[in-house]
Design an enzyme around this catalytic site. Structure first.
Site, PDB file in Angstrom:
ATOM      1  N   TYR A 159       0.867  -1.178   0.000  1.00  0.00           N
ATOM      2  CA  TYR A 159       0.000   0.000   0.000  1.00  0.00           C
ATOM      3  C   TYR A 159       0.904   1.228   0.000  1.00  0.00           C
ATOM      4  CZ  TYR A 159      -3.546   3.438   0.975  1.00  0.00           C
ATOM      5  OH  TYR A 159      -4.365   4.548   0.891  1.00  0.00           O
ATOM      6  N   SER A 183      -5.478   0.960  -5.004  1.00  0.00           N
ATOM      7  CA  SER A 183      -5.551   2.375  -4.701  1.00  0.00           C
ATOM      8  C   SER A 183      -4.136   2.964  -4.651  1.00  0.00           C
ATOM      9  CB  SER A 183      -6.315   2.592  -3.383  1.00  0.00           C
ATOM     10  OG  SER A 183      -6.627   3.952  -3.190  1.00  0.00           O
ATOM     11  N   TYR A 184      -3.692   3.482  -3.505  1.00  0.00           N
ATOM     12  CA  TYR A 184      -2.295   3.937  -3.438  1.00  0.00           C
ATOM     13  C   TYR A 184      -1.362   2.759  -3.701  1.00  0.00           C
ATOM     14  CZ  TYR A 184       1.493   7.094  -2.075  1.00  0.00           C
ATOM     15  OH  TYR A 184       2.606   7.903  -2.091  1.00  0.00           O
ATOM     16  N   ASP A 192     -15.677   4.640 -10.042  1.00  0.00           N
ATOM     17  CA  ASP A 192     -14.810   4.863  -8.873  1.00  0.00           C
ATOM     18  C   ASP A 192     -15.039   6.255  -8.297  1.00  0.00           C
ATOM     19  OD1 ASP A 192     -12.593   5.181  -7.067  1.00  0.00           O
ATOM     20  OD2 ASP A 192     -11.570   3.570  -8.135  1.00  0.00           O
ATOM     21  N   HIS A 237     -14.884   2.548  -5.792  1.00  0.00           N
ATOM     22  CA  HIS A 237     -13.493   2.234  -5.452  1.00  0.00           C
ATOM     23  C   HIS A 237     -13.348   0.869  -4.791  1.00  0.00           C
ATOM     24  CE1 HIS A 237      -9.330   3.374  -5.067  1.00  0.00           C
ATOM     25  NE2 HIS A 237      -9.337   3.244  -3.755  1.00  0.00           N
TER      26      HIS A 237
END
Length: 356
Positions: free
Chosen positions: A119, A203-204, A279, A312
């Site tokens: 992450y 995501s990240y 998203d 998301h």
């Protein structure tokens, strides 16, 4: 190293510090106080089976509300992968926390594929001794792989310097630490197969996966799986972005912190991109822009799965099952060597008239 989270009491002047939880065991606790703070709802979150207690701080008495004995008994019927926690010093002299999940019946004399789960967002933490049956454990058990998570620079709970070094330069130091950690596992862990290495994140973590593949160019990580990634910080919400990157006018580093050198992806064996069109966090534009850049540079060594109308979390219309099924199946193909035969992905002669 922070791998446990305990609860203490202390006077307002800083004196009289006392531990409320047992410091002799590695454990992760969360607490909720009643109005007036007499009663404490204490949640044990792991690493073993969670339980919940109600503590009267005035009378120093406690009552167990939830034991989860049924769950503990049920788990005894299964073999679960072993997970190791620790600290490791990278060759760049940075010390990071890690979590390593091993295959069932682990044999250090064998060679196993390696998956990094990342992450890496500012102030975040994945290396926690909390109870979970996670996708990492599924991969370790079902694909006979070693799964590693490293909290590199930029993540939380290792001091301000460790966290703040990524300011106005997202995607740089975090990537260096993931690559350095992976090289350590490959070069010094005799049980790792250096030809079967992958990194994935959401995501990240999806952003980190792409930035790592861009930087590494297939040297360390042969494969990658990116879900709902940021690819350009100009497309992400300004409150989060400017907190860490400042404004575009004040920081010329936005381009370096975005995915830009897409030709570097040609040197990876193959990668997977997935995103939901609805998203609500990382706009779908991020992936569309990245795909357009790949087209412009003639990069084709990737697979794509789009989830119509999913936000998301990617759950709409059975997507919550499909997204993990796709990750698992794609990774199984990668570790089996399926993608290494590039002839199955050969392109047409650009001068060939396909419609004549």
């Amino acid at each position: 190293m922070l791998k446990s989270l305990h609860l203490f009491s202390v006077n307002l002047d800083g004196s009289g510090k006392q531990n409320i939880t047992n410091l002799d065991e590695s454990a992760w606790f969360e607490a909720s106080f009643s109005k007036g703070s007499r009663y404490l709802l204490l949640n044990y979150e792991g690493p073993d089976t969670p339980y919940q207690k109600l503590i009267d701080l005035h009378e120093s008495t406690e009552e167990t509300l939830v034991t989860n004995k049924k769950l503990a008994t049920h788990l005894e019927e299964y073999d679960l992968p072993e997970t190791r926690f620790g600290e490791v010093k990278l060759d760049n002299n940075v010390t990071v926390n890690f979590k390593e999940t091993l295959p069932l019946n682990f044999n250090p004399e064998k060679k196993y594929p390696l998956l990094f789960f990342v992450y890496g967002g500012p102030g975040s933490q994945l290396v926690e001794q909390r109870y979970s049956i996670s996708f990492s454990q599924v991969v370790a058990a079902e694909l006979d792989a070693v799964v590693v998570t490293v909290d590199g620079r930029g993540t939380g709970f290792k001091g301000k310097k460790f966290r703040n070094i990524v300011a106005e330069n997202l995607g740089h130091y975090e990537v260096l630490d993931q690559v350095a950690a992976a090289k350590l596992w490959i070069n010094y862990k005799t049980y790792i197969d250096s030809t079967r290495t992958a990194i994935w994140g959401w995501s990240y973590g999806g952003f980190m996966t792409l930035k790592t593949l861009e930087y590494d160019q297939g040297e360390t990580f042969k494969y990658g799986m990116s879900v709902a990634p940021v690819t350009n910080w100009l497309f992400y919400d300004s409150i989060y972005t400017e907190r860490y990157m400042n404004t575009p006018q004040a920081n010329p580093g936005y381009a370096n912190s975005s995915v830009q050198n897409v030709e570097n992806f040609k040197n990876a064996t193959r990668f997977l991109l997935m995103h939901g069109t609805g998203d609500d966090n990382v706009h779908f534009q991020n992936s569309l822009k990245f795909l357009d850049m790949l087209d412009l540079k003639g990069v084709e060594n990737y697979d794509l799965h789009i989830f119509p109308d999913s936000d998301h979390g990617i759950r709409y219309h059975n997507a919550g099952l499909i997204v993990y099924d796709k990750l698992f199946t794609w990774l199984k193909l990668a570790f089996s060597g399926f993608f290494e035969d590039q002839t199955i992905f050969e392109t047409f002669d650009e001068d060939l008239d396909l419609y004549g």
